[in-house]
Write an enzyme that holds these catalytic residues in place. Sequence first.
Site, PDB file in Angstrom:
ATOM      1  N   ARG A 123       0.770  -1.374  -0.066  1.00 19.54           N
ATOM      2  CA  ARG A 123       0.150  -0.091  -0.132  1.00 19.54           C
ATOM      3  C   ARG A 123       0.836   1.498  -0.106  1.00 19.54           C
ATOM      4  O   ARG A 123       0.457   2.090  -0.510  1.00 19.54           O
ATOM      5  CB  ARG A 123      -0.960  -0.136   1.186  1.00 19.54           C
ATOM      6  CG  ARG A 123      -2.250  -1.026   1.152  1.00 19.54           C
ATOM      7  CD  ARG A 123      -3.167  -0.886   2.128  1.00 19.54           C
ATOM      8  NE  ARG A 123      -4.339  -1.493   1.911  1.00 19.54           N
ATOM      9  CZ  ARG A 123      -5.179  -1.619   2.944  1.00 19.54           C
ATOM     10  NH1 ARG A 123      -5.126  -1.330   4.068  1.00 19.54           N
ATOM     11  NH2 ARG A 123      -6.670  -2.088   2.382  1.00 19.54           N
ATOM     12  N   LYS A 170     -16.756 -15.361   6.395  1.00 17.72           N
ATOM     13  CA  LYS A 170     -18.100 -15.213   6.879  1.00 17.72           C
ATOM     14  C   LYS A 170     -18.915 -14.919   5.747  1.00 17.72           C
ATOM     15  O   LYS A 170     -18.849 -14.158   4.671  1.00 17.72           O
ATOM     16  CB  LYS A 170     -18.177 -14.020   7.709  1.00 17.72           C
ATOM     17  CG  LYS A 170     -17.761 -14.209   8.990  1.00 17.72           C
ATOM     18  CD  LYS A 170     -18.405 -13.044   9.920  1.00 17.72           C
ATOM     19  CE  LYS A 170     -18.126 -13.275  11.556  1.00 17.72           C
ATOM     20  NZ  LYS A 170     -18.305 -11.844  12.064  1.00 17.72           N
ATOM     21  N   GLY A 214      -6.533  -7.476   0.611  1.00 16.45           N
ATOM     22  CA  GLY A 214      -6.386  -8.299   1.897  1.00 16.45           C
ATOM     23  C   GLY A 214      -5.857  -9.454   1.862  1.00 16.45           C
ATOM     24  O   GLY A 214      -4.752  -9.561   1.359  1.00 16.45           O
ATOM     25  N   GLY A 267     -12.570  -4.441   1.455  1.00 13.15           N
ATOM     26  CA  GLY A 267     -14.032  -4.094   1.737  1.00 13.15           C
ATOM     27  C   GLY A 267     -14.353  -3.054   0.546  1.00 13.15           C
ATOM     28  O   GLY A 267     -15.448  -3.145   0.153  1.00 13.15           O
TER      29      GLY A 267
HETATM   30  C1  3PG Z   1      -8.639  -1.669   5.088  1.00 10.07           C
HETATM   31  O1  3PG Z   1      -7.680  -2.022   5.452  1.00 10.07           O
HETATM   32  O2  3PG Z   1      -9.566  -2.579   5.105  1.00 10.07           O
HETATM   33  C2  3PG Z   1      -9.023  -0.268   4.989  1.00 10.07           C
HETATM   34  O3  3PG Z   1      -7.642   0.453   5.431  1.00 10.07           O
HETATM   35  C3  3PG Z   1      -9.974   0.383   5.811  1.00 10.07           C
HETATM   36  O4  3PG Z   1      -9.714   0.025   6.956  1.00 10.07           O
HETATM   37  P1  3PG Z   1     -10.996  -0.281   8.184  1.00 10.07           P
HETATM   38  O5  3PG Z   1     -11.509  -1.391   7.651  1.00 10.07           O
HETATM   39  O6  3PG Z   1     -10.629  -0.149   9.303  1.00 10.07           O
HETATM   40  O7  3PG Z   1     -11.910   0.895   7.948  1.00 10.07           O
HETATM   41 MG    MG Z   2     -10.943  -3.753   6.083  1.00 13.01          MG
END
Ligand code: 3PG
Ligand code: MG
Length: 368
Positions: free
Chosen positions: A38, A175, A320, A343
Amino acid sequence: MNKLPLLEDLPPVDGRRVLVRTDFNVPLDDGRITDDFRVRAALPTITWLQERGATVVCASHLGRPRGKPDPAFSMEPVRRRLAELAPGVELLENLRFDPGEEGNDPAFVARLVEGMDAYVDDAFGAAHRAHASIVGPPQTLPSAAGRLLAREVEVLSGLRDHPRSPFVAVLGGAKVSDKLGVIDALLGLVDALVIGGGMCFTFLAALGNPIGDSLCEPDQIDACRRLLDGPKPIHLPSDVVGLDPAGQFATFGTRLPDGAKGLDIGPGSAAAFADVVLDARTVLWNGPMGLFEDPRFAAGTKTLAQAMADTKAFTVVGGGDSAAALAEFGLADDVDHVSTGGGASLELLELGDLPGLAALREAPNAHA
Ligand code: 3PG
Ligand code: MG
């Protein structure tokens, strides 16, 4: 709908201070960055601004410190890495040390934009959060999407608007409940859905299979049954590997004995899923197929990752854990797009827009 303003749409930045919202929420182990993807992903935007004479001030959150300073979430490790990669960039302290960030407090926004001449959002991974640093600055400052943000939106919107068929989505992770909205939306876009990871057991249970002690969300079984009854094919594992009741590694079909626990898709399923990926022309992958951090349960994820690398399809991996898995297997360069947002990428696919994008489109310099 207004177009996203780009870096070219900013007034001249020479000699100006530019606030750049980045997503430097990197994985840390004992204060050490374990993956700087990142940070590196923000460099094209930072370089673009520096080459044009701007003073770049980056700001990010790190972890979830819940509105209070916490040394475990200090930006210091990121500051050191950034100084190596892009000397001369300022980096503010963790935005989430102040409750005003997540609370989208106007007073906190006012402090952020003070002394700044322009705002750039390159924090794709956080664009689904309506937090102060994301939606606040574009209300007053000339604003732009950075290179990373713009590319993410182009690729992911392309999957929504004009994917080449067959389009297959491969979902894993723990999940079902987290992903039900996106599964619903994806079923409207894809030709087939492939489900592995912890969430597959709730689907297997919905088909009447005993699943032993595997992960299960009983309150999601009806929703899974409804999805399985729909018109689009949903591929589930035909075999799984895990631990038998004595805690020994074991291979099962889809019916697990009492006390057994499924922790990865089995070799037959992995081969079948790989075939689906190899036959597709567009593939989206989000979520590992099993507990790949444990080498005994990494094979399913590795086979899938290899198929992502080998297929001729246009391949997109959503942030992720699946991105981390690809990197671990040395295959990150062999897919077309690795998203920096997990997300955020799913929410953009599901809803077609994000709070951070909407805010940029309303900036004073955005063109109608
Ligand atoms: C992530 O790593 O998913 C983003 O940086 C957002 O972080 P958060 O889910 O804690 O808002
Ligand atoms: Mg997240």
